[in-house]
Scaffold this motif. Sequence first.
Motif, PDB file in Angstrom:
ATOM      1  N   TYR A  12      27.359 -26.947  69.512  1.00 61.55           N
ATOM      2  CA  TYR A  12      27.415 -26.149  70.192  1.00 61.55           C
ATOM      3  C   TYR A  12      29.567 -25.639  70.407  1.00 61.55           C
ATOM      4  O   TYR A  12      29.526 -26.786  70.900  1.00 61.55           O
ATOM      5  CB  TYR A  12      26.689 -25.565  71.877  1.00 61.55           C
ATOM      6  N   PRO A  46      24.356 -24.753  77.516  1.00 62.86           N
ATOM      7  CA  PRO A  46      25.056 -24.634  76.134  1.00 62.86           C
ATOM      8  C   PRO A  46      26.800 -24.958  75.830  1.00 62.86           C
ATOM      9  O   PRO A  46      26.658 -24.350  74.734  1.00 62.86           O
ATOM     10  CB  PRO A  46      24.916 -22.988  75.798  1.00 62.86           C
ATOM     11  N   GLY A  82      23.655 -18.356  66.360  1.00 63.27           N
ATOM     12  CA  GLY A  82      23.412 -18.854  67.557  1.00 63.27           C
ATOM     13  C   GLY A  82      22.348 -19.961  67.672  1.00 63.27           C
ATOM     14  O   GLY A  82      21.758 -20.855  69.221  1.00 63.27           O
ATOM     15  N   THR A  83      21.849 -20.508  66.370  1.00 61.16           N
ATOM     16  CA  THR A  83      20.281 -21.003  66.959  1.00 61.16           C
ATOM     17  C   THR A  83      20.852 -22.315  66.678  1.00 61.16           C
ATOM     18  O   THR A  83      22.039 -22.884  66.403  1.00 61.16           O
ATOM     19  CB  THR A  83      19.826 -20.930  65.016  1.00 61.16           C
ATOM     20  N   LEU A  86      29.678 -16.374  75.005  1.00 66.50           N
ATOM     21  CA  LEU A  86      28.600 -16.921  73.789  1.00 66.50           C
ATOM     22  C   LEU A  86      28.256 -18.356  72.918  1.00 66.50           C
ATOM     23  O   LEU A  86      29.869 -19.590  73.234  1.00 66.50           O
ATOM     24  CB  LEU A  86      29.473 -16.245  72.115  1.00 66.50           C
ATOM     25  N   ARG A  87      27.655 -19.130  72.992  1.00 71.14           N
ATOM     26  CA  ARG A  87      26.663 -20.007  72.645  1.00 71.14           C
ATOM     27  C   ARG A  87      27.055 -19.961  70.949  1.00 71.14           C
ATOM     28  O   ARG A  87      26.260 -19.077  70.286  1.00 71.14           O
ATOM     29  CB  ARG A  87      25.689 -20.147  72.636  1.00 71.14           C
ATOM     30  N   LEU A  88      28.415 -20.327  70.087  1.00 72.27           N
ATOM     31  CA  LEU A  88      28.522 -20.735  68.643  1.00 72.27           C
ATOM     32  C   LEU A  88      27.744 -21.284  68.064  1.00 72.27           C
ATOM     33  O   LEU A  88      28.487 -22.792  68.911  1.00 72.27           O
ATOM     34  CB  LEU A  88      29.328 -20.142  68.264  1.00 72.27           C
ATOM     35  N   SER A  89      26.701 -22.104  67.538  1.00 70.98           N
ATOM     36  CA  SER A  89      26.149 -23.166  66.725  1.00 70.98           C
ATOM     37  C   SER A  89      26.354 -22.893  65.651  1.00 70.98           C
ATOM     38  O   SER A  89      26.769 -22.226  63.802  1.00 70.98           O
ATOM     39  CB  SER A  89      24.485 -22.980  66.311  1.00 70.98           C
ATOM     40  N   LEU A 101      23.338 -13.595  67.470  1.00 71.62           N
ATOM     41  CA  LEU A 101      24.140 -14.137  68.297  1.00 71.62           C
ATOM     42  C   LEU A 101      23.479 -15.004  69.809  1.00 71.62           C
ATOM     43  O   LEU A 101      22.177 -14.070  69.773  1.00 71.62           O
ATOM     44  CB  LEU A 101      24.741 -13.191  69.112  1.00 71.62           C
ATOM     45  N   ASN A 102      23.492 -15.586  70.312  1.00 70.39           N
ATOM     46  CA  ASN A 102      22.821 -16.075  71.638  1.00 70.39           C
ATOM     47  C   ASN A 102      24.158 -15.663  73.091  1.00 70.39           C
ATOM     48  O   ASN A 102      25.125 -16.723  72.600  1.00 70.39           O
ATOM     49  CB  ASN A 102      23.521 -17.590  71.467  1.00 70.39           C
ATOM     50  N   TRP A 115      30.936 -22.493  72.873  1.00 72.23           N
ATOM     51  CA  TRP A 115      30.742 -21.953  74.122  1.00 72.23           C
ATOM     52  C   TRP A 115      32.517 -21.384  74.395  1.00 72.23           C
ATOM     53  O   TRP A 115      33.576 -22.241  74.166  1.00 72.23           O
ATOM     54  CB  TRP A 115      30.688 -22.846  75.297  1.00 72.23           C
TER      55      TRP A 115
END
Length: 498
Positions: free
Chosen positions: A429, A280, A138-139, A468-471, A454-455, A431
Amino acid sequence: MNNLSQWRPNINDSVPLYQQIEAYIIGKIKRGEWTQGMKVPSQRVLAKQFDVNRSTIVAAMDRLVSIGVLEGNSGGGTRVAGVGKEELSLHDSQVEQASSLPRRHWNDYVEDGTHYPNLPLVQTINKMEFAPRMIRLGTGELSPSLLPEQSMRHLFSEIASSVDTVPLSYEEPLGSLQLRRQLCLKMEQRGINASPSNVLVVSGALQAFQLISAGLLERQSTILLEKPSYLYSIHAFQSAGIRLAGVPMDAEGLQISALARLKQLHQAVLLYTNPTYHNPTGIVMSEARRTRLLQVCGQMGLPILEDGAYEELWLDHQPPASLKARDTSGQVLYVGTLSKTVSPGLRIGWIVGSERVIERLADIKMQTDYGSSSVSQLMAYHWLQSGSHQRHMEQLREHLSVRRDVMLELLSQEWQDIATWQQPTGGFYIWVTMKGVFPLHKLFEQALSAGILLNIGTLYDRGASRQLRLSYAYASIEEMKFAMRKLAQLIRIQGCNP
């Protein structure tokens, strides 16, 4: 719940107000007065009853959401989550212990200052980002492998052999003149016309927000912003006594139709927006909506604070021109940074605005840190002036495109039945929205135990309890493959059913 007088706690000056409110809410739940699924009173009602600022209520409720005591609801409001009594008792005892101890050491003053502490979940993320072998999914920063280390090494050598003097003294209040000139040339390529006197060099975009909140806004004033938003995860504005009011979004960006009502309801003083590769969600505000937004805000007398942190990170095609590039009346204050594109370690960002505003912010900055690092400013100047930045961005876009496509493929293979998402055209990101109900704080904990950081959505909106915000910017491709499959397994085990 109509007898509001029963809600008032016994105020104890030795414990921060937000902690007392946390303990009060937990007490209600432990005694069975507030049961699982019950909608809790609104922020406005609680603030009035406790006789505190809404920002204090926000700090308390955000912390309770982050540990799973409360949960946001997409249908509106905040509700009591299903948390065991042991968890409630542990948290409550910590607050009670803090209030019973006499103040004798510096430790007794921790969290008593005017600046709110990070949410517990944010504190955990900040700490675990440096844990060995942790997969950071999530960074919001570039992987070390994507940072221009070799180019910087070469530039270091060139500077050391060519400059007459190394800048070891303070720079002028606005920052290095040669750097500001280069920033003006850089922004001109994106249609933003500014002179060096319109630019203030700051130590990253976050400092820009802190200076704006301290130097331009009155305490208790309200700013409008997209919901969800990055600003909900930090306290740069709330710690200065500024309130946040969310504006709903759709696929084209924030919904302009809601602005007039929300501005009047909250007596809002400005609009913060991140229109390009929004953090995000990754949404890019459409061309038509940007034009309309400037018109509407101009008519309402609502200044705009534009966050351009991700603007250069286009992958498929260049985004529409920024709001600042369209601004002919000075209604837009623009914030840029090199942290997302070059190096967070440089700590170089900038604010673009009218000379009067920039001078005011420069005065506040001089009171704060007496100027950003002179050495970092020298490096940033040579980075831009030498053409290194343009070459780096071309390579970076290629790498990010590959990473994005890998993550999209993994989502398609592993998550098709459990989540939905949109393909981002730039930024960092994706979303992701779960198709069913899932306790995100439990997923966070289970993922952490599996070595995945995770974020979760509630960091950016208490109501984002399925997001979830996936990076794709930090974890390696191999790490992404492992983490995405492992997360899908965890979600299915918990029974995330539509």
